[in-house]
Design an enzyme around this catalytic site. Structure first.
Site, mmCIF file in Angstrom:
data_model
loop_
_atom_site.group_PDB
_atom_site.id
_atom_site.type_symbol
_atom_site.label_atom_id
_atom_site.label_comp_id
_atom_site.label_asym_id
_atom_site.label_seq_id
_atom_site.Cartn_x
_atom_site.Cartn_y
_atom_site.Cartn_z
ATOM 1 N N GLU A 1 0.827 -1.201 0.000
ATOM 2 C CA GLU A 1 0.000 0.000 0.000
ATOM 3 C C GLU A 1 0.869 1.262 0.000
ATOM 4 O OE1 GLU A 1 -2.030 -2.930 2.912
ATOM 5 O OE2 GLU A 1 -0.059 -2.609 2.025
ATOM 6 N N TRP B 1 22.794 -38.937 -10.282
ATOM 7 C CA TRP B 1 21.764 -38.119 -10.907
ATOM 8 C C TRP B 1 20.777 -38.966 -11.706
ATOM 9 C CZ3 TRP B 1 21.613 -34.018 -8.344
ATOM 10 C CH2 TRP B 1 22.773 -33.330 -7.958
ATOM 11 N N THR C 1 21.545 -38.982 4.018
ATOM 12 C CA THR C 1 21.721 -38.216 2.778
ATOM 13 C C THR C 1 23.024 -37.424 2.816
ATOM 14 O OG1 THR C 1 19.352 -38.031 2.359
ATOM 15 C CG2 THR C 1 20.756 -36.371 1.344
ATOM 16 N N ASP D 1 25.909 -38.487 0.271
ATOM 17 C CA ASP D 1 26.045 -37.586 -0.876
ATOM 18 C C ASP D 1 26.894 -36.345 -0.626
ATOM 19 O OD1 ASP D 1 24.340 -39.356 -2.078
ATOM 20 O OD2 ASP D 1 22.559 -38.086 -1.930
ATOM 21 N N LEU E 1 11.553 -38.540 4.156
ATOM 22 C CA LEU E 1 10.371 -38.236 3.348
ATOM 23 C C LEU E 1 9.172 -39.075 3.786
ATOM 24 C CD1 LEU E 1 12.223 -38.083 -0.069
ATOM 25 C CD2 LEU E 1 10.915 -36.178 0.897
#
Length: 335
Positions: A53, A176, A202, A206, A283
């Site tokens: 605004e 990949w 992970t 990695d 996950l």
């Protein structure tokens, strides 16, 4: 009403310009109309800067027109002092007679008080124009304030035969599954969220950097689960490219409701969004606790034949696209 929708649609478009830099504030779009002509526009500045605004009002060359104009804004103007003064006060200072609002602000510091203040001052206020679309444009903000947790995105890549990685590797780096353009998109996603989270294995397998390299933008805060402090101190996550928070058994109880505890921790640390990139156990934990809002799943051309199975998601994808040979499926866990 259709003319109101037209202008609120423009507000939503303007809001997209400030989405990333405004966090943890919502990104809002605003415009000012005089005799069916837009005479000013603005969107939320980077966090700590002017609100939409304010920027819209500043952009009006002839301020005398404001007394005869209508302000359109995608989110209720604030009524409290934060890093900037209340937008409601500025609206009243310039005697803007009409304010059209997309949706109410669910932040408890605002929550209808801005609308109330304007109405009590004699302003003609209309609320609820394209409300669903306005809420969607700031879904991270609304999730954070209404569900008391961050907006949670799950992301992984799986092979054609349903594996996310081989069982064993010769080198400490990712295998990949997707092409370079899909990987670049992931870096864009990282730049749009406040945090990125992975599990212990992970990092050990990695040694990821978890930063934004193939896109321009701010690195997200790195959240790493490490129950027993097994991650080597020379890992990339401990470089100085981004802030890193390690959650060990000192911070959460790994015996139950891990995802919920992580979400509570992130909420308390004012993190409105997180993208969870692995591994499978991490996950699946969020999936099993039904604590996720979006899942973005790549499926590459590669066949691994054996390895670590991809997480199991019992949902139907809502969007499907292709990035060359890679398939990208989007799942949504919200209305």
């Amino acid at each position: 009403m259709k003319i109101h929708q037209k202008y609120i649609e423009r507000c939503i478009e303007l809001a997209k310009n400030g989405l990333v830099k405004a966090m943890p504030n919502p990104s809002v779009g605003a415009l000012i109309v005089y005799k069916n002509q837009i005479i000013g526009e603005g969107f939320t500045s980077a966090y700590g800067g002017a609100h939409a605004e304010v920027n819209a009002i500043r952009s009006v060359k002839d301020k005398s027109l404001l007394e005869k104009s209508t302000l359109y804004v995608s989110l209720e103007p604030c009524s409290h002092h934060g890093k900037t003064p209340p937008c409601c006060d500025l609206i009243l200072d310039y005697k803007i007679p009409n304010v059209i609002i997309g949706t109410v602000d669910s932040n408890e510091k605002v929550a209808g008080n801005g609308i109330k203040k304007l109405i009590e001052a004699g302003v003609n206020v209309t609320v609820g124009i394209l409300e669903k679309e306005c809420r969607a444009s700031n879904i991270r903000f609304f999730t954070f304030h209404e569900k008391k947790r961050p907006f949670i995105i799950l992301k992984w890549a799986e092979s054609q035969d349903g594996f996310i990685a081989p069982k064993t590797k010769k080198e400490q780096k990712p295998v990949w599954i997707t092409n370079e353009f899909s990987r670049q998109l992931v870096h864009k996603w990282r730049s749009e969220e406040q945090a990125i989270l992975v599990g212990t294995q992970t990092v050990i397998d990695d040694n990821p950097k978890l930063n934004v390299r193939d896109w321009t933008g701010k690195n997200p805060t790195r959240i790493v689960l490490d129950q027993n402090n097994r991650i080597p101190k020379e890992s990339h996550i401990f470089d100085n490219q981004a802030k890193t928070i390690v959650l060990s058994s000192s911070e959460i109880d790994f015996s139950e409701n891990i995802a919920n505890q992580i979400a509570n921790f992130l909420f308390k640390n004012n993190i409105q969004s997180v993208i969870i990139e692995g591994g499978r156990q991490t996950l699946q934990t969020f999936i099993d606790e039904n604590l996720w809002d979006e899942a973005r799943v790549f499926r590459g051309e590669l066949f691994l034949e054996k390895g670590i199975k991809a997480p199991v998601l019992q949902s139907k994808w809502t969007e499907r696209q292709f990035i060359l040979e890679d398939e990208l499926l989007i799942f949504k866990n919200y209305d």
